[in-house]
Design a protein around this motif. Structure first.
Motif, mmCIF file in Angstrom:
data_model
loop_
_atom_site.group_PDB
_atom_site.id
_atom_site.type_symbol
_atom_site.label_atom_id
_atom_site.label_comp_id
_atom_site.label_asym_id
_atom_site.label_seq_id
_atom_site.Cartn_x
_atom_site.Cartn_y
_atom_site.Cartn_z
ATOM 1 N N GLN A 1 0.806 -1.301 0.057
ATOM 2 C CA GLN A 1 0.130 0.154 0.037
ATOM 3 C C GLN A 1 0.914 1.251 -0.141
ATOM 4 O O GLN A 1 0.273 2.367 -0.481
ATOM 5 C CB GLN A 1 -0.938 0.093 1.272
ATOM 6 C CG GLN A 1 -2.045 -1.115 1.131
ATOM 7 C CD GLN A 1 -2.855 -1.131 2.473
ATOM 8 O OE1 GLN A 1 -3.009 -0.017 3.176
ATOM 9 N NE2 GLN A 1 -3.454 -2.202 2.787
ATOM 10 N N SER A 2 2.137 1.118 0.339
ATOM 11 C CA SER A 2 3.062 2.281 0.607
ATOM 12 C C SER A 2 4.159 2.156 -0.376
ATOM 13 O O SER A 2 4.302 3.084 -1.273
ATOM 14 C CB SER A 2 3.274 2.722 1.995
ATOM 15 O OG SER A 2 2.361 2.926 2.746
ATOM 16 N N ILE A 3 4.869 1.237 -0.235
ATOM 17 C CA ILE A 3 6.475 1.202 -0.746
ATOM 18 C C ILE A 3 6.327 1.104 -2.261
ATOM 19 O O ILE A 3 6.791 1.759 -3.101
ATOM 20 C CB ILE A 3 7.130 0.182 -0.055
ATOM 21 C CG1 ILE A 3 7.627 0.676 1.345
ATOM 22 C CG2 ILE A 3 8.420 0.037 -0.870
ATOM 23 C CD1 ILE A 3 8.392 -0.299 2.052
ATOM 24 N N ASN B 1 15.585 1.336 -11.340
ATOM 25 C CA ASN B 1 14.582 1.595 -10.626
ATOM 26 C C ASN B 1 13.547 0.641 -10.847
ATOM 27 O O ASN B 1 12.903 0.092 -9.689
ATOM 28 C CB ASN B 1 13.807 2.885 -10.787
ATOM 29 C CG ASN B 1 12.897 3.499 -10.078
ATOM 30 O OD1 ASN B 1 13.162 3.709 -8.803
ATOM 31 N ND2 ASN B 1 11.540 3.109 -10.323
ATOM 32 N N PRO C 1 3.292 1.075 -4.691
ATOM 33 C CA PRO C 1 2.934 2.075 -5.310
ATOM 34 C C PRO C 1 3.757 3.726 -5.380
ATOM 35 O O PRO C 1 3.773 3.996 -6.414
ATOM 36 C CB PRO C 1 1.651 2.538 -4.405
ATOM 37 C CG PRO C 1 1.223 1.453 -3.815
ATOM 38 C CD PRO C 1 2.653 0.661 -3.306
ATOM 39 N N THR C 2 4.666 3.705 -4.387
ATOM 40 C CA THR C 2 5.537 4.990 -4.567
ATOM 41 C C THR C 2 6.418 4.451 -5.484
ATOM 42 O O THR C 2 7.000 5.600 -6.326
ATOM 43 C CB THR C 2 6.021 5.152 -3.289
ATOM 44 O OG1 THR C 2 5.105 5.537 -2.115
ATOM 45 C CG2 THR C 2 7.106 6.474 -3.340
ATOM 46 N N LYS C 3 7.006 3.226 -5.425
ATOM 47 C CA LYS C 3 7.984 3.062 -6.419
ATOM 48 C C LYS C 3 7.466 3.037 -7.924
ATOM 49 O O LYS C 3 8.147 3.343 -8.847
ATOM 50 C CB LYS C 3 8.719 1.664 -6.177
ATOM 51 C CG LYS C 3 9.919 1.535 -5.387
ATOM 52 C CD LYS C 3 11.111 2.156 -5.952
ATOM 53 C CE LYS C 3 12.223 2.363 -5.218
ATOM 54 N NZ LYS C 3 13.433 2.942 -5.978
ATOM 55 N N GLN C 4 6.228 2.693 -7.970
ATOM 56 C CA GLN C 4 5.602 2.627 -9.201
ATOM 57 C C GLN C 4 5.480 4.004 -9.824
ATOM 58 O O GLN C 4 5.612 4.235 -11.120
ATOM 59 C CB GLN C 4 4.397 1.862 -9.162
ATOM 60 C CG GLN C 4 4.372 0.325 -8.966
ATOM 61 C CD GLN C 4 2.876 -0.189 -8.671
ATOM 62 O OE1 GLN C 4 1.957 0.415 -8.254
ATOM 63 N NE2 GLN C 4 3.018 -1.495 -8.901
ATOM 64 N N LYS C 5 5.301 5.110 -8.928
ATOM 65 C CA LYS C 5 5.335 6.325 -9.321
ATOM 66 C C LYS C 5 6.367 7.017 -9.628
ATOM 67 O O LYS C 5 6.928 7.768 -10.770
ATOM 68 C CB LYS C 5 4.543 7.301 -8.189
ATOM 69 C CG LYS C 5 3.015 7.018 -7.976
ATOM 70 C CD LYS C 5 2.765 8.034 -6.833
ATOM 71 C CE LYS C 5 1.114 7.778 -6.483
ATOM 72 N NZ LYS C 5 0.743 8.465 -5.311
ATOM 73 N N MET C 6 7.550 6.323 -9.025
ATOM 74 C CA MET C 6 8.892 6.897 -9.190
ATOM 75 C C MET C 6 9.363 6.179 -10.861
ATOM 76 O O MET C 6 10.148 7.049 -11.439
ATOM 77 C CB MET C 6 10.041 6.395 -8.405
ATOM 78 C CG MET C 6 9.851 6.986 -6.792
ATOM 79 S SD MET C 6 11.030 6.448 -5.627
ATOM 80 C CE MET C 6 12.608 6.683 -6.677
ATOM 81 N N GLN C 7 8.754 5.031 -11.025
ATOM 82 C CA GLN C 7 9.056 4.193 -12.480
ATOM 83 C C GLN C 7 8.421 5.221 -13.449
ATOM 84 O O GLN C 7 9.252 5.518 -14.495
ATOM 85 C CB GLN C 7 8.632 2.763 -12.309
ATOM 86 C CG GLN C 7 9.016 2.190 -13.461
ATOM 87 C CD GLN C 7 10.365 1.930 -13.666
ATOM 88 O OE1 GLN C 7 11.110 2.238 -12.954
ATOM 89 N NE2 GLN C 7 10.675 1.942 -14.903
#
Length: 400
Positions: A335-337, A365, A339-345
């Protein structure tokens, strides 16, 4: 795209889980050799209950007395010469047979509980192996995606090095990472193959493929461990030794041996009967010693029961903690890590298209994103390993 692919994998597994795992358990309970052996042992215990109340068989005796050494065929020389037939029967006077029957019934109940314990062990192990196999197979699929990304990075660093845009060490590091990933895939193949063999060993059936839904939900282990077969077995052992103590005291009341014989003599003399009664004398106190030994064993088993209860309580509490920790970790990862990494990608892909970031940063990444997916799978494996243990202790698991 990567997230969508994972979702399709999980959805396919969900559709086929319920029937596969339960049918595997059901067939195993029917075919497992240990289970079959214990079922036969219960039938043997039923016969032992019948035997426990049986009297000893009577003894039939044939004999000839006062045989003359000079002429063994002369049977009319004196009155004591006779041919006889006798019967001896041991007659129990105490409640020993009743107590023996109670002991035999407890032995039968213990065997039945051992069977139930083995069934729980088998069910727990199948679930543990099944989930482990599926998690590792998904991990292998992720490794292959990871390997594909490394191949792209490898080609990129090689091209950059050839154009003097990066150091050779960077290209060599990618080469090492590539072969390390290949080695990890081979190791996973070996582990998965061995898990399938173990699963086939305990189920006595060929298992070619398993698909299990990795659904992790909060579990509250409200387990009535006092009804667990191992606890019940220990309680019966205590009662059995108390019965054994009572049996030894009952043996102080001796079983009498009744003897009767018919003596046939020469026609000059009348035939006659002999009657006798044999009574063992309990004068050396061996029964008292054996009774004390049985009582001491009952105390020993009672201590083991208390230790077992404490062990069950502690293990169940630890399993609950592990399940809770896995749920918290999965929530943070999913729910956090991730999704954040996906946004970074998405962001690095945009920057890459604008040529504001090196292409290898996009791949690196993505590999970091995959590494967090690895953590999800590791946490799911830990979750289901602990859930399998909870099922052994009495948690009511069902296909959902």
């Amino acid at each position: 795209m990567f997230k969508k692919s994972l979702w399709l994998i999980f959805l396919a597994a969900q559709l086929s889980f319920a029937q596969n795992i339960q049918s595997l358990i059901d067939k195993s309970l029917e075919q497992n050799y240990t289970i079959q052996g214990l079922e036969k042992a219960i039938k043997t215990a039923d016969e032992n209950i019948k035997l426990s109340t049986k009297w000893q068989n009577p003894t039939l005796t044939f004999g000839v007395n006062d045989v003359q050494s000079g002429d063994i065929s002369r049977r009319d020389l004196e009155p004591m010469q006779a041919q006889y037939i006798g019967v001896s029967q041991v007659v129990p006077l105490s409640s020993r047979l009743d107590i023996q029957e109670q002991i035999a019934k407890k032995d039968r109940a213990i065997t039945a509980l051992v069977l139930e314990d083995k069934k729980l062990q088998l069910k727990s192990k199948i679930i543990e192996l099944g989930y482990s196999i599926v998690v590792l197979e998904k991990k292998k699929a992720l490794f292959k995606t990871y390997l594909h990304n490394i191949e792209q990075l490898k080609a990129l660093t090689t091209a950059l090095y050839e154009n003097d845009q990066t150091l050779q060490t960077e290209s060599l590091n990618v080469e090492v990472l590539y072969h390390k990933t290949l080695l990890n895939i081979e190791r996973l193949d070996n582990i998965i193959a061995n898990l399938y063999l173990k699963l086939e060993e305990i189920t006595q059936q060929k298992v070619e493929h398993l698909e299990v839904a990795l659904e992790t939900t909060q579990k509250h282990l409200n387990i009535d461990y006092l009804s667990h077969p191992k606890i019940k077995i220990q309680e019966l052992k205590i009662k059995r030794f108390l019965d054994q103590e009572a049996l030894e005291y009952e043996k102080k009341i001796p079983d009498v041996k009744l003897n009767m014989a018919y003596f046939q003599r020469d026609d000059k003399y009348e035939d006659y009967f002999n009657f006798s009664l044999g009574i063992p004398l309990a004068i050396y106190g061996s029964e008292n010693i054996k009774a004390l030994q049985a009582k001491s064993k009952s105390y020993e088993e009672r201590s083991k029961l208390e230790d077992l209860k404490t062990n069950f309580q502690t293990n169940i509490a630890q399993i609950q903690n592990e399940l809770d920790m896995s749920i918290r970790a999965l929530e943070i990862l999913q729910q956090s890590i991730i999704p954040t990494k996906q946004k970074m990608q998405e962001a690095v892909e945009v920057y890459n298209s604008l040529q504001k970031i090196k292409p290898q940063a996009v791949i690196q990444n993505l590999n970091e994103l995959i590494s967090f997916e690895f953590e999800v799978l590791d946490e799911q494996k830990n979750y289901y390993n602990n859930l399998a243990q909870a099922i052994y202790y009495g948690y009511a698991w069902s296909n959902q």
